[in-house]
Motif scaffolding. Sequence first.
Motif, mmCIF file in Angstrom:
data_model
loop_
_atom_site.group_PDB
_atom_site.id
_atom_site.type_symbol
_atom_site.label_atom_id
_atom_site.label_comp_id
_atom_site.label_asym_id
_atom_site.label_seq_id
_atom_site.Cartn_x
_atom_site.Cartn_y
_atom_site.Cartn_z
ATOM 1 N N ASN A 98 6.147 2.870 -2.128
ATOM 2 C CA ASN A 98 6.399 3.974 -3.049
ATOM 3 C C ASN A 98 6.532 5.327 -2.352
ATOM 4 O OD1 ASN A 98 6.581 2.332 -5.342
ATOM 5 N ND2 ASN A 98 4.357 2.274 -5.512
ATOM 6 N N ARG A 155 4.663 -4.545 -11.701
ATOM 7 C CA ARG A 155 5.138 -4.603 -13.086
ATOM 8 C C ARG A 155 6.607 -5.024 -13.147
ATOM 9 N NH1 ARG A 155 2.665 -2.921 -17.395
ATOM 10 N NH2 ARG A 155 1.098 -1.926 -16.073
ATOM 11 N N ARG A 156 7.372 -4.695 -12.132
ATOM 12 C CA ARG A 156 8.788 -5.063 -12.097
ATOM 13 C C ARG A 156 8.941 -6.587 -12.186
ATOM 14 N NH1 ARG A 156 10.079 -1.964 -8.101
ATOM 15 N NH2 ARG A 156 10.963 -0.326 -9.414
ATOM 16 N N ASP A 171 10.474 1.281 -2.860
ATOM 17 C CA ASP A 171 10.029 1.315 -4.253
ATOM 18 C C ASP A 171 9.392 -0.030 -4.585
ATOM 19 O OD1 ASP A 171 9.773 1.375 -7.012
ATOM 20 O OD2 ASP A 171 11.693 2.362 -7.337
ATOM 21 N N TRP A 172 8.071 -0.030 -4.867
ATOM 22 C CA TRP A 172 7.321 -1.266 -5.117
ATOM 23 C C TRP A 172 6.516 -1.142 -6.397
ATOM 24 C CZ3 TRP A 172 1.863 -2.134 -5.118
ATOM 25 C CH2 TRP A 172 1.476 -3.493 -5.120
ATOM 26 N N SER A 173 6.631 -2.164 -7.254
ATOM 27 C CA SER A 173 5.835 -2.180 -8.479
ATOM 28 C C SER A 173 5.634 -3.619 -8.936
ATOM 29 C CB SER A 173 6.514 -1.391 -9.599
ATOM 30 O OG SER A 173 5.799 -1.561 -10.816
ATOM 31 N N ASP A 181 0.166 -5.861 -19.409
ATOM 32 C CA ASP A 181 -0.847 -4.853 -19.089
ATOM 33 C C ASP A 181 -2.207 -5.493 -18.854
ATOM 34 O OD1 ASP A 181 1.051 -2.889 -19.352
ATOM 35 O OD2 ASP A 181 0.437 -2.299 -21.380
ATOM 36 N N MET A 239 9.235 -7.611 -6.742
ATOM 37 C CA MET A 239 8.493 -6.389 -7.049
ATOM 38 C C MET A 239 9.174 -5.145 -6.471
ATOM 39 S SD MET A 239 4.545 -7.517 -6.392
ATOM 40 C CE MET A 239 3.839 -9.010 -7.076
ATOM 41 N N ASP A 256 1.603 8.578 -1.379
ATOM 42 C CA ASP A 256 1.593 8.806 -2.827
ATOM 43 C C ASP A 256 0.198 8.724 -3.421
ATOM 44 O OD1 ASP A 256 2.036 5.637 -4.389
ATOM 45 O OD2 ASP A 256 1.645 5.968 -2.273
#
Length: 204
Positions: A13, A21-22, A17-19, A35, A84, A168
């Motif tokens: 991040n 949730r993706r 870009d890592w998430s 969630d 992700m 971040d």
Amino acid sequence: MRAPRAVLWDVGNVIVDWSPRRLFTKIFQEPAACDRFLSSVCTMDWHAETDRGVSPEENTVRLAAQHPEFEAEIRAWWDRWDEMFDGAIPETEAVMEALAERGVPQFALTNMSHRAWPGVRAMSPVFRHLRDSIVSAEEGLIKPDPAIYEVVLRRAGLESQDFLFIDDSAPNIEAARAMGFHVHRFEEPARLWPALTAFGLLAA
């Protein structure tokens, strides 16, 4: 305190870009179920164990034993790890290229599994500009432990005030600030170039 002359990058991040949730919004149809899963099963505290050096396989088996009803979803964390990511962050890539043109030394300090690091590094050609990369799982230490920042200084042969550290995470930033690093918290990609200009590392 003198101006910085090198940049120390976080990776997730900040460069890429890592998430989680993706990925998991593809697995769970209901946002609330996604969630709950990410807040109570595959949590960031659980994931941090692989950043410390526990193998993904061992960490997965441990958690699946605690939550057998979610074994398939837990295994997806590493089986579908690449989903992700959304590639490199263009603004960061542009800054890293510009720093390289100016001859500014660049390093990375990332909380990451040693298994994940090669694939992440392959996501963008800008990783070639890093003179060294300190990966938490290889050191058995994670940010914000001051000991991993000491590893950076020892391997780079520089002092903390020689670095601008970009991350971040607020705790990671504050730990570095307490050790004498110049810091910039990465929140808006568009603010990155102006920040490095203010530190004298890039031209406006």
